[in-house]
Write an enzyme that holds these catalytic residues in place. Structure first.
Site, PDB file in Angstrom:
ATOM      1  N   GLU A  38      -7.407  -2.333  -1.366  1.00  0.00           N
ATOM      2  CA  GLU A  38      -7.474  -3.682  -0.794  1.00  0.00           C
ATOM      3  C   GLU A  38      -8.902  -3.960  -0.310  1.00  0.00           C
ATOM      4  OE1 GLU A  38      -4.591  -4.347   2.328  1.00  0.00           O
ATOM      5  OE2 GLU A  38      -5.060  -6.486   2.405  1.00  0.00           O
ATOM      6  N   GLU A 184       4.171  -9.379   1.125  1.00  0.00           N
ATOM      7  CA  GLU A 184       4.783  -9.539   2.457  1.00  0.00           C
ATOM      8  C   GLU A 184       4.900 -11.029   2.794  1.00  0.00           C
ATOM      9  OE1 GLU A 184       2.980  -6.923   5.385  1.00  0.00           O
ATOM     10  OE2 GLU A 184       3.543  -5.159   4.225  1.00  0.00           O
ATOM     11  N   GLU A 318       3.641  -0.112  -0.972  1.00  0.00           N
ATOM     12  CA  GLU A 318       2.828   0.277   0.191  1.00  0.00           C
ATOM     13  C   GLU A 318       3.592   1.341   0.946  1.00  0.00           C
ATOM     14  OE1 GLU A 318       1.067  -2.707   2.749  1.00  0.00           O
ATOM     15  OE2 GLU A 318       0.654  -4.015   1.027  1.00  0.00           O
TER      16      GLU A 318
HETATM   17  O1  AHR Z   1      -2.191  -1.694   3.924  1.00  0.00           O
HETATM   18  C1  AHR Z   1      -2.545  -2.505   4.991  1.00  0.00           C
HETATM   19  C2  AHR Z   1      -1.686  -3.743   5.142  1.00  0.00           C
HETATM   20  O2  AHR Z   1      -0.376  -3.373   5.463  1.00  0.00           O
HETATM   21  C3  AHR Z   1      -1.511  -4.605   3.917  1.00  0.00           C
HETATM   22  O3  AHR Z   1      -2.556  -5.500   3.734  1.00  0.00           O
HETATM   23  C4  AHR Z   1      -0.247  -5.345   4.220  1.00  0.00           C
HETATM   24  O4  AHR Z   1       0.444  -5.737   3.057  1.00  0.00           O
HETATM   25  C5  AHR Z   1       0.542  -4.385   5.086  1.00  0.00           C
HETATM   26  O5  AHR Z   1       1.041  -5.008   6.202  1.00  0.00           O
END
Ligand code: AHR
Length: 514
Positions: A38, A184, A318
């Site tokens: 990210e 999310e 995730e």
């Molecule tokens: O991985 C960090 C964050 O955690 C991501 O951006 C989000 O999707 C999650 O809440």
């Protein structure tokens, strides 16, 4: 007067495994070893991208040391550009010779130079040999913006967007293997209700097309919907809503996967230290990480109701341990250390995904470099491989192997009020017919004598690697990079059984020659 102090008695506990090689299970999809990069902290900028003018050795701006390390992991797919960042990302700002300089409000409020955009990401994937898992902007973008991004990337015909791609030095259409429709969306992705998200999902699923001629048949791009973020009723309701709608889907929309996010955190906000902890925090984190099993079961059961043929994959895109930020770091950069405890966390989660290989066909650890439970940490020109990296490397043979049933009584490891299985194990057969066993000893104090009987295979020899460390919080640092590093281990073949000893707090992978 001399006082004799008795050394603590360390007795190897015995665990018997019964491995049924004759009963093959589901394929362990290589995609469960996926990763996540990210635009967050030093995950992309410095961790992957240093720019072509950097003194850090790089190829077209992408650091060579990180690429070499990742190549060895055979990373099957990389999720990008977020995370929460994805729902604020506008792809046009990251192409062409002049990049717009924007902000990254979610992660530290820092400058986003957009120097690492679509072409740089695809170059990075090409360098490490991985597939793209693109997370499109549903929160602050439009279906048109996302549709045009995909046309820009994948159209082979000379459309204006395809010509623009060619002008930006990539004439051939790119391959995009996986498309995440939002992130999310129940929270940072726009705080949507299941119904609101569903209406968006249908629109994006319909109009965001992949035009690459090589991706029209069996190789088509797979679409992944936002799924649950936990096990409570709001999350089971979310899974119910998406899967029920999918069961009654019209020809005009479809999905291939439902995402699930679950961090090992114990409580929010993350407060467990990633360094300098003891057995209490170790056992609490392991108990928390093992909750992944129930979560996968719970959501798989709902999916089974609407999709008994298991067409829609559960995509745990995730996962990983999320600790308190390291003191002195920007809290928005999610910097934490990675210890022997994280190696155990990684192995336990990979084992859970493998055991549910029929439904869990993709997963992405958060994240790849310098953020959360990372594979790699960098500090300018320095790089170090974490204990988690070593587990992923040891597990490479499990990619696309066939799950094999293992029955065992794991025994128990108890610390205070916490009681956990002493041992965890999975087995699989690779395409060449070799058997692979992965054993995790959770107990940080007692070694375990493993005795594995094999049904349906005569073992000739067995050997592999084991990862352990002096302490549960042992880490690799730039100064001491090999404190936690795999060592060779051999197993004896005795009376048709495999016998080997695994050290306390260890992860071991053994290959068995037929
Ligand atoms: O991985 C960090 C964050 O955690 C991501 O951006 C989000 O999707 C999650 O809440």
């Amino acid at each position: 007067m001399t006082v004799a102090v008795a050394a603590p008695v360390v007795i190897a506990q015995k665990v018997e495994l019964s491995v049924d090689v004759a009963k093959p299970g589901a394929k362990i999809d290589r995609n469960i070893f996926g990763q996540f990069a990210e635009h967050l902290g030093r995950g992309v900028y410095e961790g992957i991208w240093v720019g072509p003018d950097s003194t850090i050795p790089n190829t077209r701006g992408i650091r060579n040391d990180v690429v070499a390390a990742l190549k060895a992991l055979k990373v099957p797919n990389v999720r990008w550009p977020g995370g929460c960042f994805a729902d604020e990302y506008h792809w046009r700002k990251g192409i062409g010779p002049q990049r717009a300089v924007t902000l990254n409000p979610k992660w530290g409020g820092v400058i986003e130079p957009n120097a690492f955009g679509t072409h740089e990401f695809m170059d990075f994937l090409n360098q490490i040999g991985s597939d793209a898992y693109l997370s499109i902007n549903v929160g602050s973008g439009t279906p048109q913006e996302a549709a045009e991004w995909l046309e820009y990337m994948t159209a082979a015909q000379p459309t204006t967007l395809a010509k623009e791609r060619a002008a930006n030095a990539h004439a051939a259409p790119y391959k995009v293997g996986y498309l995440g429709i939002g992130n999310e969306s129940w929270d940072c992705g726009g705080n949507m209700t299941p119904d609101y998200y569903l209406s968006q999902l249908k629109i994006y699923s319909r109009f965001v097309r992949n035009f690459n001629p090589a991706q029209q048949g069996k190789q088509r791009m797979l679409k992944i919907a936002v799924g649950p973020g936990g096990g409570g009723p709001e999350w089971t309701d979310w899974t119910e809503a998406i899967m029920k709608a999918w069961q009654h889907r019209h020809w005009s929309w479809d999905i291939d996967g439902l995402s699930m996010h679950s961090y090992t955190v114990v409580r929010w906000p993350p407060s467990f230290p990633s360094v300098g902890f003891g057995e209490t925090e170790y056992s609490q984190i392991l108990r928390s990480t093992l909750e992944m099993e129930d979560l996968v079961r719970k959501h798989s059961a709902i999916m089974d109701k609407y999709d008994p043929e298991k067409k829609v994959a559960l995509v745990v895109d995730e996962w990983g341990a999320w600790y308190a930020p390291l003191p002195g770091t920007n809290p928005g950069f999610l910097v934490q250390q990675n210890s022997m405890r994280d190696a155990i966390v990684a192995a336990l989660n990979l084992n859970i995904f493998a055991r549910h290989a029929d439904r869990v066909r993709m997963a992405n650890i958060a994240q790849m470099v310098n953020v959360l439970q990372a594979m790699i940490m960098t500090d300018k020109e320095k790089m170090v491989l974490t204990p988690t990296y070593h587990v992923f490397k040891m597990y490479v043979p499990f990619q696309d192997s066939t799950l094999v049933q293992v029955a065992f009584d794991p025994g128990s490891y108890t610390h205070g009020a916490i009681s956990l299985p002493r041992v965890d194990a999975i087995a699989a057969k690779d395409p060449a017919g070799k058997l692979w066993l992965a054993i995790t000893n959770l107990d940080p104090n007692q070694p375990v004598e493993i005795e594995a009987s094999l049904n349906g295979m005569v073992a000739r020899s067995a050997a592999g690697e084991t990862l352990t460390a002096p302490n549960v919080d042992s880490v690799n640092t730039f100064e001491v990079p090999n404190a936690v590093t795999p060592k060779p281990i051999a197993a004896k073949v005795q009376g048709g059984k495999l016998v080997f000893r695994v050290e306390p707090k260890s992860v071991t992978v053994i290959s068995v020659e037929p």
